[in-house]
Design an enzyme around this catalytic site. Sequence first.
Site, short mmCIF file in Angstrom:
data_model
loop_
_atom_site.label_atom_id
_atom_site.label_comp_id
_atom_site.label_asym_id
_atom_site.label_seq_id
_atom_site.Cartn_x
_atom_site.Cartn_y
_atom_site.Cartn_z
N GLN A 274 0.76 -1.12 -0.08
CA GLN A 274 -0.12 0.09 0.08
C GLN A 274 0.98 1.13 -0.05
O GLN A 274 1.72 1.24 0.97
CB GLN A 274 -0.77 0.18 1.14
CG GLN A 274 -1.95 -1.20 1.05
CD GLN A 274 -1.31 -2.38 2.07
OE1 GLN A 274 -0.19 -2.52 2.07
NE2 GLN A 274 -2.18 -3.25 2.62
N ARG B 251 -14.15 -4.53 -5.61
CA ARG B 251 -14.55 -5.38 -4.57
C ARG B 251 -14.74 -4.62 -3.34
O ARG B 251 -14.24 -3.42 -3.28
CB ARG B 251 -13.11 -6.52 -4.33
CG ARG B 251 -12.02 -5.75 -3.97
CD ARG B 251 -11.00 -6.96 -3.48
NE ARG B 251 -9.63 -6.22 -3.05
CZ ARG B 251 -8.82 -6.97 -2.37
NH1 ARG B 251 -9.08 -8.18 -2.21
NH2 ARG B 251 -7.60 -6.38 -2.12
N ASP C 150 -6.66 -2.08 -5.78
CA ASP C 150 -7.39 -1.28 -5.20
C ASP C 150 -7.07 0.01 -5.06
O ASP C 150 -7.21 0.86 -4.33
CB ASP C 150 -7.53 -1.80 -3.63
CG ASP C 150 -7.81 -3.07 -3.31
OD1 ASP C 150 -8.68 -3.79 -4.05
OD2 ASP C 150 -7.59 -3.56 -2.23
N GLN D 148 -0.14 0.02 -5.71
CA GLN D 148 -1.38 -0.14 -4.79
C GLN D 148 -1.88 0.95 -4.08
O GLN D 148 -1.04 1.82 -3.57
CB GLN D 148 -1.04 -1.42 -3.97
CG GLN D 148 -2.10 -1.91 -3.07
CD GLN D 148 -1.71 -3.12 -2.28
OE1 GLN D 148 -0.61 -3.83 -2.61
NE2 GLN D 148 -2.68 -3.68 -1.20
N ASP D 149 -3.31 0.96 -4.13
CA ASP D 149 -3.84 2.13 -3.14
C ASP D 149 -3.46 3.54 -3.42
O ASP D 149 -3.09 4.31 -2.67
CB ASP D 149 -3.59 1.92 -1.53
CG ASP D 149 -4.25 0.66 -1.06
OD1 ASP D 149 -5.22 -0.08 -1.80
OD2 ASP D 149 -4.10 0.11 -0.04
#
Length: 323
Positions: A133, A235, A179, A155-156
């Site tokens: 992250q 998700r 994500d 990520q993130d």
Amino acid sequence: MRRILLATILMLFAVNLFAQKRIIVAQDGSGNYKTVQEALNAVPVNNKTRLVIYIKNGIYKEKLHLDTGKNFVEMIGESRFGTILTYDDHPGKVSAKGDSINTRSSYSFQIKGDDFIASNITFRNDAGFTAGQAVAVEADGDREVFVNCRIVGNQDILFLNSEKSRQYYKDCYIEGTTDFIFGAATAWFDNCHIHSKKNSHVTAASTPQDHPFGFVFNDCTLTGDSTLHMVSLGRPWRPYAWVVYMHCYMGQQIKGEGFSNWNQTESYKTARYAEYENYGPGASTTKRVSWSKQLSAIEASKITLKNVFPGWDPLTTLNTVTQ
């Protein structure tokens, strides 16, 4: 006496600077400040008038923070690819205070002020593909607008953190792995390019149950690296996640199921995922999960800027962006 004189000079400089309502940041010293954070520090608390921070081209490696109450800031880059604001925090690193970095503290730029506008800027986290992250932009303030910006990393990358926040993105490029657009805010993405770099998930919404809208992707283009074929549209980070894709092009990277469950939890039972009139090789609905929805024309007609953002018209704000 010298201290009093210096303080007076600094005060007069500040008064003159804010009378102009324009600050220039340049690494070569040709502006008012050499660093972006210095310019953000100079913004008055409880600011009530538009203040422009113009940032000349350069790579500004700074961990940036715009505090609560520092409102009506407009940041303009000299060019979309040339003005780069970046940092490289991620879990596994330790902050200057000795604290372990986590997702919420990994941001390159944290924006807590309301009525923030950014244009022609690249926001980046350079932590790397395997770093985990690593947030580039954490947007917490209300009525935030991003135009012609690049938000890139892995990520993130884009953390739409506050459930009280409303955000509008137009003509932006957003790139990541897992994500990489996530959070509880209400946000509208208009004509944005969303690029996946891993067989993972584009969104992880945590929309509160009492919020009628979450993330709207309208007229966007979703692409992925050529080797990808199992990217999900999202998700549910929380049970009532709300995401809709309307009139979007979906490349070959989008998997047939469309959406994914979150670690086989029960969140999918209440997730609010929908699509309307998407097109492209990844837009086929024949294999979509049963708990996502294809909207009717009547249902889609209710998803408008006016309904998503009651009391705020981002297009009016957009018209005030300095050219």
